[in-house]
Design a protein around this motif. Sequence first.
Motif, short mmCIF file in Angstrom:
data_model
loop_
_atom_site.label_atom_id
_atom_site.label_comp_id
_atom_site.label_asym_id
_atom_site.label_seq_id
_atom_site.Cartn_x
_atom_site.Cartn_y
_atom_site.Cartn_z
N LYS A 1 0.84 -1.21 0.00
CA LYS A 1 0.00 0.00 0.00
C LYS A 1 0.88 1.26 0.00
N ASN A 2 0.33 2.34 -0.53
CA ASN A 2 1.05 3.60 -0.62
C ASN A 2 1.57 4.05 0.75
N GLY A 3 2.90 4.16 0.85
CA GLY A 3 3.53 4.68 2.05
C GLY A 3 3.54 3.75 3.25
N VAL A 4 2.96 2.56 3.13
CA VAL A 4 2.89 1.62 4.26
C VAL A 4 4.15 0.74 4.26
N PRO A 5 4.85 0.64 5.39
CA PRO A 5 6.08 -0.16 5.44
C PRO A 5 5.85 -1.62 5.05
N LEU A 6 6.87 -2.22 4.43
CA LEU A 6 6.83 -3.61 3.97
C LEU A 6 8.03 -4.36 4.54
N VAL A 7 7.79 -5.54 5.09
CA VAL A 7 8.86 -6.44 5.53
C VAL A 7 8.83 -7.67 4.64
N ILE A 8 9.97 -8.04 4.05
CA ILE A 8 10.01 -9.22 3.19
C ILE A 8 10.99 -10.26 3.74
N GLY A 9 10.63 -11.51 3.55
CA GLY A 9 11.43 -12.63 4.04
C GLY A 9 12.54 -13.02 3.09
N ASN A 10 12.92 -14.28 3.13
CA ASN A 10 14.05 -14.78 2.33
C ASN A 10 13.64 -14.95 0.87
N ILE A 11 13.61 -13.84 0.15
CA ILE A 11 13.21 -13.80 -1.26
C ILE A 11 14.38 -13.26 -2.07
N GLN A 12 14.70 -13.94 -3.15
CA GLN A 12 15.89 -13.57 -3.93
C GLN A 12 15.54 -13.31 -5.40
N GLY A 13 16.52 -12.80 -6.14
CA GLY A 13 16.47 -12.73 -7.60
C GLY A 13 15.33 -11.94 -8.17
N ALA A 14 14.73 -12.51 -9.23
CA ALA A 14 13.70 -11.81 -10.01
C ALA A 14 12.48 -11.48 -9.16
N ALA A 15 12.09 -12.39 -8.26
CA ALA A 15 10.92 -12.15 -7.42
C ALA A 15 11.15 -10.94 -6.51
N ILE B 1 9.12 -7.16 -6.33
CA ILE B 1 8.57 -6.62 -5.08
C ILE B 1 9.17 -5.26 -4.75
N LEU B 2 10.50 -5.13 -4.89
CA LEU B 2 11.16 -3.86 -4.59
C LEU B 2 10.73 -2.76 -5.55
N ASP B 3 10.52 -3.14 -6.82
CA ASP B 3 10.05 -2.16 -7.81
C ASP B 3 8.65 -1.65 -7.45
N MET B 4 7.78 -2.58 -7.03
CA MET B 4 6.43 -2.19 -6.64
C MET B 4 6.47 -1.30 -5.39
N ALA B 5 7.33 -1.66 -4.43
CA ALA B 5 7.45 -0.86 -3.21
C ALA B 5 7.94 0.55 -3.52
N LYS B 6 8.87 0.63 -4.44
CA LYS B 6 9.40 1.95 -4.83
C LYS B 6 8.30 2.79 -5.47
N GLU B 7 7.52 2.16 -6.34
CA GLU B 7 6.41 2.86 -7.00
C GLU B 7 5.39 3.36 -5.98
N LYS B 8 5.16 2.56 -4.93
CA LYS B 8 4.17 2.92 -3.91
C LYS B 8 4.78 3.75 -2.77
N LYS B 9 6.08 4.08 -2.91
CA LYS B 9 6.78 4.83 -1.85
C LYS B 9 6.63 4.14 -0.49
N SER B 10 6.78 2.83 -0.52
CA SER B 10 6.65 2.01 0.68
C SER B 10 8.04 1.66 1.21
N PRO B 11 8.38 2.06 2.44
CA PRO B 11 9.69 1.72 3.01
C PRO B 11 9.81 0.19 3.16
N VAL B 12 10.99 -0.36 2.80
CA VAL B 12 11.19 -1.81 2.81
C VAL B 12 12.25 -2.22 3.82
N LEU B 13 11.95 -3.27 4.57
CA LEU B 13 12.94 -3.95 5.42
C LEU B 13 13.05 -5.37 4.90
N ALA B 14 14.22 -5.72 4.36
CA ALA B 14 14.38 -7.00 3.68
C ALA B 14 15.35 -7.92 4.42
#
Length: 433
Positions: free
Chosen positions: A191-205, A209-222
């Motif tokens: 969601k727009n501006g809502v923080p995102l935490v992602i688990g053990n995800i690598q490569g293309a997947a 996810i990071l591209d979508m988070a950037k588009e939604k201006k969502s801070p990411v903790l990976a």
Amino acid sequence: MFTTYEEAMNWIHTRKGMGPKPGIKRMEWLMEKLDHPEKKFPAIHIAGTNGKGSTVAYLTSLFKASGHTVGSFTSPHIMRFNERISINGEQISDNAVLELANAIQPLYAEISETELGPLTEFEVVTAMMFLHFARIQPDVVLLEVGLGGLFDSTNVAAPKLTMITTIGMDHLQILGNTIEEIAFQKAGIIKNGVPLVIGNIQGAAKKVILDMAKEKKSPVLAYQDDFIAVNQPTTRDFHEHFDFKAPELKLDDIEIALMGHHQIDNAATALMAFMTFCKAQKLNYSEKTILAGFRQAFWPVRMEIISQDPFIILDGAHNEPAMAVLLDAINTNFSDKKIKVLFAALTTKELEKIGPWLMRIPNHDIHLTTFDFPLVATLKDLKERLGVSDATYHEDWKKTLTQLKGKLASDEILLVTGSLYFLSEVRHFLMEG
């Protein structure tokens, strides 16, 4: 108007025949009619191919140990429908189910007459859940995605935090045929501006996810970028132990009762999400409550040792990524044992890819069976699609399970695996027997 819990449950379950109907327009209509209960409590929205259930279990236990009230919405249920909606791990009462079903049923009748069409079972249950938690007002609600993310019924929620646990190939007929397509569907909960935490995800997947988070201006903790877990192998028990490292917390020798190295990834991701949410919502916790929360966490049919004499393990490995982590857990803990395997699945799964994993189980004796459920794989399906050359086939799983259990030697383990719906029936049968 339903007068009994049984009547309400019969009505809810008759919606099952509708099957999944991707899209959230019906849910949006319903939420409007109910005065938007989905916006009336703080939530964490959790998507992922595997690991959602155990992540919910860890988070539930962490919030409980810290003295906070936590609601959770999960699926499918293992023993009883009411498990799907719970507060502090206590399932919803029969009376509450009856009351909520009566609240939704007139709206079901109304929407059925519109161009949107009737609600599915999952949409009915999701609406009941939103209404229930809006009334209860817990400190946090954990919302497990049913299928995918973007078009899932839960995606009308307004969460304070989103999570994506893992990405793997599953539900291809609905979510897409590539890892990127599946990741895009899961990333639909961001969601727009809502923080995102992602688990053990690598490569293309991860990139999707990071591209979508950037588009939604969502801070990411990976995982591995912003926090990490270091496995601490032990022969003390069948539990996992790990050290956790993040900028705001370093904690050694965290013990979790759920078995498998992948559970360390899930636990670390849950801990990062827990701390992030607590900080934003000004909820207290301590190192002591974190350690206690993890020790107390439990999630059925995930490498669950249900008996040690005879030795029986239940694990709902119903897709290729889950089979991979199951094999890792078996090789780590039980490579010296003979493994009798009882397996059943649905036709919707990639059986052709699951078969080779079954054959990699060390010292195996494979028994394939079927059970009474929509879209269940018949013995003919299993024979044609799994490609397991040395399997024995059984029509009656209860009789087979009883026989295998009765003949189990001290150096043997009975591993029951496959569909979560099958594991639910097996666990019920074993617990009541």
